[in-house]
Design an enzyme around this catalytic site. Structure first.
Site, short mmCIF file in Angstrom:
data_model
loop_
_atom_site.label_atom_id
_atom_site.label_comp_id
_atom_site.label_asym_id
_atom_site.label_seq_id
_atom_site.Cartn_x
_atom_site.Cartn_y
_atom_site.Cartn_z
N SER A 1 -13.63 13.30 11.62
CA SER A 1 -12.38 13.24 12.70
C SER A 1 -11.25 14.33 12.10
CB SER A 1 -11.91 11.86 12.30
OG SER A 1 -11.87 11.53 10.88
N GLU B 1 -7.11 15.06 11.56
CA GLU B 1 -5.73 14.61 11.85
C GLU B 1 -4.72 15.69 12.18
OE1 GLU B 1 -4.94 12.30 8.12
OE2 GLU B 1 -2.81 13.24 8.17
N THR C 1 -0.45 11.17 12.59
CA THR C 1 0.41 10.58 11.54
C THR C 1 1.72 9.72 12.06
OG1 THR C 1 1.47 12.54 11.19
CG2 THR C 1 -0.39 12.33 10.03
N TYR C 2 2.19 9.16 10.97
CA TYR C 2 3.41 8.22 11.37
C TYR C 2 4.45 8.47 10.38
CZ TYR C 2 5.87 3.88 12.53
OH TYR C 2 6.45 2.79 12.96
N HIS D 1 -1.96 6.55 13.20
CA HIS D 1 -1.36 5.92 11.95
C HIS D 1 -0.16 5.00 12.23
CE1 HIS D 1 -3.16 9.46 9.59
NE2 HIS D 1 -3.74 9.34 10.45
N GLY E 1 2.64 3.21 3.44
CA GLY E 1 3.44 4.32 3.58
C GLY E 1 4.68 4.24 2.43
N ASP E 2 5.61 5.24 2.55
CA ASP E 2 6.42 5.38 1.64
C ASP E 2 7.92 5.10 1.94
OD1 ASP E 2 4.87 6.62 -0.29
OD2 ASP E 2 4.69 8.47 1.23
N ALA F 1 0.11 -1.73 2.15
CA ALA F 1 -0.82 -1.59 3.16
C ALA F 1 -1.64 -2.70 3.58
CB ALA F 1 -1.87 -0.43 3.09
N HIS G 1 -3.91 6.81 -6.65
CA HIS G 1 -2.30 6.93 -5.96
C HIS G 1 -1.48 7.21 -7.06
CE1 HIS G 1 1.18 5.15 -4.04
NE2 HIS G 1 0.44 6.13 -3.02
N LYS H 1 -7.22 -4.71 -0.51
CA LYS H 1 -6.85 -4.35 1.04
C LYS H 1 -8.06 -4.28 1.71
CE LYS H 1 -5.73 0.35 1.14
NZ LYS H 1 -4.86 1.40 0.95
N GLN I 1 2.52 25.97 0.44
CA GLN I 1 2.69 24.69 0.94
C GLN I 1 1.78 23.54 0.52
OE1 GLN I 1 0.97 24.77 5.09
NE2 GLN I 1 2.68 23.79 5.78
N PHE J 1 2.86 20.13 -1.28
CA PHE J 1 2.31 18.87 -0.75
C PHE J 1 1.81 18.14 -1.99
CE2 PHE J 1 0.52 19.61 3.76
CZ PHE J 1 1.86 19.15 4.37
N HIS K 1 -12.86 13.90 7.23
CA HIS K 1 -11.75 13.80 7.96
C HIS K 1 -10.92 14.93 7.69
CE1 HIS K 1 -8.21 11.59 9.69
NE2 HIS K 1 -7.55 12.07 8.59
P1 FAD Z 1 -1.06 0.88 -0.53
O1 FAD Z 1 -2.62 0.61 -0.15
O2 FAD Z 1 -0.33 -0.13 -0.26
O3 FAD Z 1 -1.04 1.33 -2.10
C1 FAD Z 1 0.31 1.88 -2.54
C2 FAD Z 1 0.41 1.71 -3.88
O4 FAD Z 1 0.40 0.28 -4.22
C3 FAD Z 1 -0.78 1.98 -4.85
O5 FAD Z 1 -0.52 2.74 -5.96
C4 FAD Z 1 -1.45 0.74 -4.92
O6 FAD Z 1 -2.23 0.60 -6.01
C5 FAD Z 1 -0.40 -0.10 -5.21
N1 FAD Z 1 -0.75 -1.45 -4.60
C6 FAD Z 1 -1.40 -2.18 -3.59
N2 FAD Z 1 -1.21 -3.34 -3.64
C7 FAD Z 1 -0.62 -3.97 -4.45
C8 FAD Z 1 -0.31 -4.96 -5.10
N3 FAD Z 1 -0.71 -6.12 -4.32
N4 FAD Z 1 0.46 -5.10 -6.21
C9 FAD Z 1 0.98 -3.89 -6.88
N5 FAD Z 1 0.69 -2.73 -6.35
C10 FAD Z 1 -0.13 -2.64 -5.48
N6 FAD Z 1 1.79 8.63 4.90
C11 FAD Z 1 2.73 8.38 5.88
O7 FAD Z 1 4.08 8.40 5.80
N7 FAD Z 1 2.31 8.69 7.35
C12 FAD Z 1 1.02 8.79 7.61
O8 FAD Z 1 0.57 9.23 8.64
C13 FAD Z 1 0.06 8.85 6.22
N8 FAD Z 1 -1.11 9.04 6.66
C14 FAD Z 1 -2.01 9.01 5.59
C15 FAD Z 1 -3.25 9.12 5.73
C16 FAD Z 1 -4.34 9.07 4.93
C17 FAD Z 1 -5.90 9.12 5.04
C18 FAD Z 1 -3.79 9.04 3.50
C19 FAD Z 1 -4.71 9.00 2.33
C20 FAD Z 1 -2.46 8.72 3.10
C21 FAD Z 1 -1.62 8.90 4.36
N9 FAD Z 1 -0.32 8.86 4.03
C22 FAD Z 1 0.52 8.88 5.20
C23 FAD Z 1 0.42 8.59 2.79
C24 FAD Z 1 0.70 7.02 2.09
O9 FAD Z 1 1.48 6.53 3.30
C25 FAD Z 1 1.31 7.11 0.84
O10 FAD Z 1 0.17 7.63 -0.17
C26 FAD Z 1 1.67 5.84 0.48
O11 FAD Z 1 2.21 6.03 -0.96
C27 FAD Z 1 0.85 4.54 0.08
O12 FAD Z 1 -0.05 4.11 1.10
P2 FAD Z 1 -1.09 3.26 1.20
O13 FAD Z 1 -1.51 2.81 2.74
O14 FAD Z 1 -2.08 3.78 0.45
O15 FAD Z 1 -0.39 2.11 0.43
#
Ligand code: FAD
Length: 283
Positions: free
Chosen positions: A14, A16, A47-48, A75, A106-107, A121, A147, A163, A210, A214, A264
């Site tokens: 895939s 991105e 991405t989003y 996303h 997300g952040d 997530a 992470h 998750k 860059q 990142f 990917h």
């Molecule tokens: P989560 O899975 O929720 O994890 C985030 C953090 O929370 C981790 O440290 C985890 O250990 C912790 N955590 C999870 N559950 C719990 C819990 N119950 N209690 C306490 N801590 C917990 N960002 C964007 O803004 N837009 C995008 O389109 C985008 N695409 C991405 C695509 C990929 C393939 C990847 C790997 C990352 C992408 N990101 C994107 C970045 C991502 O949004 C960030 O890394 C964000 O900080 C975490 O998202 P996550 O889905 O991994 O979150």
């Protein structure tokens, strides 16, 4: 490597993209898309922006890529969003015929003080399953190098397992340049009983400054030996590119040889590096 020893699913490839801003960027993406379509990837993702800042752009870009002939997976991230707005977006994608989505925490967007209704997530994965059953194939993010906000590697893995248990079908990783980090992560997942494909995310190295920026932000490590070499090339773009393509191709080769269930590519809306690596791998 124990992964996939008993059941060898088809490998999934895939690409991105991100929603382009402006006429020129849109034209560049169309051109990149035209070239990358020739490689016949299984799907492309879009991405989003944090907190929904590219909500419209993600939707429109997804639609445009579908019109070009790609299977597309938008996303969607939940932090800073509301249940109503997320459900609305899911329904809109569903109506478009989309059945594949990348679900992220997300952040928190800069300037927003509270994450709102969603923090992680897994809550979005739960929401998607609750609202649309098994209609969507759900990808989630994975972090072989941990992470950046995780309390520990062990905690991060535990949260990842949770998750996945909420209904994810497969995972895409953050990019990395250490194949060992990936294989170790996959082994640990397998030991924990996580049995979904974990597809490595690949960031071709083409622009050192860059990439360094990142990587600091997302917690991906550029190994010292790569960093030192890239730094030594200074502004010699051609040398950076040549070395970067070698390193990235070799990484992909190792990953696939070791049983990775696909790749990917983070294309950054450009076709060149991905096409070159693809050819060199003989895909
Ligand atoms: P989560 O899975 O929720 O994890 C985030 C953090 O929370 C981790 O440290 C985890 O250990 C912790 N955590 C999870 N559950 C719990 C819990 N119950 N209690 C306490 N801590 C917990 N960002 C964007 O803004 N837009 C995008 O389109 C985008 N695409 C991405 C695509 C990929 C393939 C990847 C790997 C990352 C992408 N990101 C994107 C970045 C991502 O949004 C960030 O890394 C964000 O900080 C975490 O998202 P996550 O889905 O991994 O979150």
């Amino acid at each position: 490597m124990k992964m996939n020893a008993h059941h060898k699913p088809r490998r999934v490839f895939s690409f991105e993209f991100f929603p382009p801003k402006g006429v020129e960027a849109s034209a560049n993406l169309r051109e990149a898309g035209r070239q990358l379509l020739q490689l016949k990837p299984d799907y492309v993702s879009v991405t989003y922006g944090a907190g929904g800042s590219t909500r419209h752009g993600t939707y429109e870009t997804t639609k445009a890529l579908m019109a070009e002939g790609f299977h597309a997976a938008p996303h969607l991230s939940c932090v800073g969003g509301t249940r109503a707005s997320l459900v609305e977006q899911l329904r809109a994608y569903h109506s478009l015929g989309i059945r594949h989505i990348v679900a992220l925490g997300g952040d928190l967007p800069s300037g927003m003080a509270s994450p709102g209704e969603f923090r992680y997530a897994y809550q979005l994965v739960e929401l998607i399953r609750a609202e649309t059953g098994n209609d969507f194939h759900i990808e989630v993010a994975a972090y072989p190098e941990v992470h950046p906000r995780a309390a520990s590697a062990e905690e991060d893995l535990r949260h990842f397992k949770h998750k996945v248990g909420c209904g994810a079908n497969s995972a895409l990783t953050q990019y990395f340049y250490s194949a060992d980090a990936y294989f170790r992560f996959v082994d640990e997942c397998e030991e924990l009983g996580i049995d979904i494909p974990i597809v490595p995310g690949v960031m071709p190295i083409t622009n050192y400054k860059q990439l360094a920026r990142f990587s600091d932000a997302c917690g991906a490590e550029i190994p010292r030996w790569i960093r030192k070499r890239l730094e030594s090339y200074g502004d010699d773009i051609a040398a950076i590119r040549a070395f970067g393509l070698d390193v990235t191709t070799e990484l992909c080769r190792k990953l696939l040889a070791g049983g990775a269930p696909g790749l990917h590519f983070y294309t950054l809306n450009r076709a060149g590096a991905t096409c070159t690596i693809w050819e060199r791998l003989g895909l």
